[in-house]
Design a protein around this motif. Structure first.
Motif, short mmCIF file in Angstrom:
data_model
loop_
_atom_site.label_atom_id
_atom_site.label_comp_id
_atom_site.label_asym_id
_atom_site.label_seq_id
_atom_site.Cartn_x
_atom_site.Cartn_y
_atom_site.Cartn_z
N PRO A 233 0.81 -1.22 0.00
CA PRO A 233 0.00 0.00 0.00
C PRO A 233 0.85 1.27 0.00
O PRO A 233 1.95 1.31 0.56
CB PRO A 233 -0.79 -0.12 1.31
N ILE A 234 0.31 2.31 -0.63
CA ILE A 234 0.92 3.64 -0.58
C ILE A 234 0.67 4.24 0.80
O ILE A 234 -0.45 4.20 1.31
CB ILE A 234 0.31 4.54 -1.67
N ALA A 235 1.71 4.78 1.40
CA ALA A 235 1.59 5.39 2.72
C ALA A 235 1.68 6.92 2.66
O ALA A 235 1.14 7.60 3.53
CB ALA A 235 2.67 4.85 3.66
N GLU A 236 2.34 7.44 1.61
CA GLU A 236 2.56 8.89 1.53
C GLU A 236 2.74 9.27 0.07
O GLU A 236 3.29 8.50 -0.73
CB GLU A 236 3.81 9.26 2.34
N ILE A 237 2.29 10.47 -0.30
CA ILE A 237 2.46 10.98 -1.66
C ILE A 237 2.92 12.42 -1.59
O ILE A 237 2.53 13.17 -0.69
CB ILE A 237 1.16 10.84 -2.48
N TRP A 238 3.76 12.83 -2.55
CA TRP A 238 4.24 14.22 -2.60
C TRP A 238 4.57 14.60 -4.04
O TRP A 238 4.64 13.75 -4.93
CB TRP A 238 5.49 14.39 -1.71
N LEU A 239 4.74 15.89 -4.26
CA LEU A 239 5.25 16.39 -5.53
C LEU A 239 6.76 16.31 -5.50
O LEU A 239 7.39 16.68 -4.49
CB LEU A 239 4.80 17.83 -5.77
N ASN A 240 7.35 15.85 -6.61
CA ASN A 240 8.79 15.62 -6.65
C ASN A 240 9.41 16.36 -7.82
O ASN A 240 8.82 16.49 -8.88
CB ASN A 240 9.07 14.12 -6.80
N GLN A 241 10.64 16.84 -7.60
CA GLN A 241 11.38 17.50 -8.67
C GLN A 241 12.16 16.44 -9.45
O GLN A 241 13.13 15.88 -8.96
CB GLN A 241 12.35 18.55 -8.10
N GLY A 242 11.68 16.12 -10.65
CA GLY A 242 12.35 15.14 -11.48
C GLY A 242 12.06 13.71 -11.05
O GLY A 242 11.30 13.45 -10.11
N LEU A 243 12.69 12.79 -11.78
CA LEU A 243 12.49 11.37 -11.53
C LEU A 243 13.77 10.66 -11.10
O LEU A 243 13.77 9.43 -10.96
CB LEU A 243 11.97 10.70 -12.82
N GLU A 244 14.83 11.41 -10.88
CA GLU A 244 16.12 10.80 -10.58
C GLU A 244 16.30 10.46 -9.11
O GLU A 244 16.91 9.45 -8.76
CB GLU A 244 17.26 11.72 -11.04
N ALA A 245 15.78 11.32 -8.24
CA ALA A 245 16.00 11.12 -6.80
C ALA A 245 14.85 11.73 -6.03
O ALA A 245 14.13 12.61 -6.53
CB ALA A 245 17.32 11.76 -6.37
#
Length: 391
Positions: A233-245
């Motif tokens: 299950p997903i526990a947390e979601i956020w906006l992220n800068q890029g897909l590398e890290a």
């Protein structure tokens, strides 16, 4: 200030008849959405109101949108384009030739040279789909496609590309890398009977942390469509800068979006991928404040069937997730409501529901027929008529 109340009737045949007779004067219904789950409902909705507002997430990282994102570092536009097309005027008063062009896709089987030649024909106006379009509109479309061709990287994969997406990308590049101007133009060209825009005009991606601690970056890895479904299950979601890290980043709601939320006659949290479509909209700073500022009804219409993103998330847990994200605590909803009603089909099994707990949060459950046929899916007319009964 006086508070006016009325007895809720779902569906309300008097209201429905009134809205269907004069959709130009019908209420505004605002949806926090993304993906294609709402497109069939949107196509039905335009028969009742021309004032729906669709705030769509631009954070997708899969499908044909991914190629454009990688080439131009731009927001995802596929969901925007498909929602605009769902709301386009398909009557004789619309623009059928433009509509056909915008929904056209290039071949999956053609060679790279053939695809480049077809794109060049679209850009210079000699393509059969372009020849049918009247001159002022044709010139506007040619301008966007010419801009795209000018910036298109060598070797760009055009197989299966949506021409509508290509036109939007060209407009984005030609308008100082802003989506709003080209989305406005695109909507006018197909005479959209409603308003479609991104929740923010940003190039961010989505990140989630599973309950195992594993971090997943990129919407395309979360939905269970292009890649295997998540196993935890997903526990947390956020906006992220890029897909590398892992690199959380903030986004802020623009004033025009805030006003749309605050002034809507009805706010709906609709079906669709729970985290990457619905919750992704609520990650933007300012959304919660705008919802709180709106005194009108707010309704949650949950998914049917299996949403891979909902693994381990019951209906009551999803409601609590929405309230916690917007208010910090579900108990605060009783006095500062961001959700008033949960709209459910009369007979469908959504799992365990706790009406007493929901009542403590200030939420009521409304059950009414929303499903007509097997396999079980929402009937667009029943859903639209039920929703508009709240407005």
């Amino acid at each position: 200030m006086a508070n006016v109340t009325r007895r809720l009737k779902v569906p309300d045949s008097v209201r429905i008849h009134r809205y269907q007779s004069l959709p130009e004067l019908a209420p505004s219904v605002l949806f926090f959405s993304g993906g294609s789950a709402l497109n069939k409902i949107s196509r039905e909705l335009k028969r009742y109101t021309h004032h729906s507002v669709h705030l769509v997430t631009p954070f997708d990282s899969g499908g044909s949108s991914a190629k454009l994102r990688q080439a131009f570092s731009m927001p995802a536009v596929g969901d925007l384009r498909s929602r605009i097309m769902a709301l386009a005027d398909e009557t004789v008063l619309g623009q059928p030739d433009v509509y056909e062009l915008f929904r056209y896709r290039l071949s999956q089987e053609a060679t790279a040279q053939q695809l480049e030649q077809e794109l060049a024909q679209l850009a210079d106006g000699s393509h059969p789909l372009m020849q049918a379009i009247v001159t002022p509109m044709k010139a506007l479309i040619k301008t966007q496609l010419a801009c795209l061709c000018k910036h298109l990287p060598e070797g760009f994969d055009l197989r299966g590309a949506s021409v509508g997406n290509l036109i939007i990308a060209g407009g984005y590049l030609g308008h100082q890398q802003l989506l709003d101007p080209i989305i406005f133009l695109f909507s006018r060209l197909v005479k959209t009977l409603g308003q479609v825009t991104t929740i923010v005009d940003e190039t961010h991606h989505l990140g989630v942390r599973l309950d195992s601690g594993e971090v997943i970056l990129g919407q395309h890895l979360m939905t269970g469509k292009e890649h295997p479904p998540l196993q935890r299950p997903i526990a947390e979601i956020w906006l992220n800068q890029g897909l590398e890290a892992e690199c959380p980043i903030s986004a802020y709601l623009a004033e025009d979006r805030s006003q749309s939320i605050e002034q809507a006659d009805l706010i709906c949290y609709p079906p669709g991928s729970f985290f990457t479509s619905l919750m992704a909209n609520l990650l933007v700073s300012g959304v919660a404040q705008a919802i709180v500022a709106n005194p009108n009804p707010k309704v949650y219409l949950p998914n049917l069937g299996t949403d891979p993103e909902q693994l381990g998330w019951s209906l009551i847990a999803r409601i609590e997730c929405i309230l916690t994200k917007l208010l910090g605590s579900p108990e605060l909803n009783l006095h500062t409501p961001v959700l008033n009603w949960v709209l459910l089909d009369l007979d469908y099994d959504y799992g365990a529901i706790d009406p007493v707990r929901l009542a403590k949060w200030g939420i009521s459950v409304v059950r009414t027929p929303l499903i007509k046929d097997k396999p079980e899916r929402y009937d667009e007319r029943l859903v639209v008529e039920a929703l508009l009964s709240f407005a």
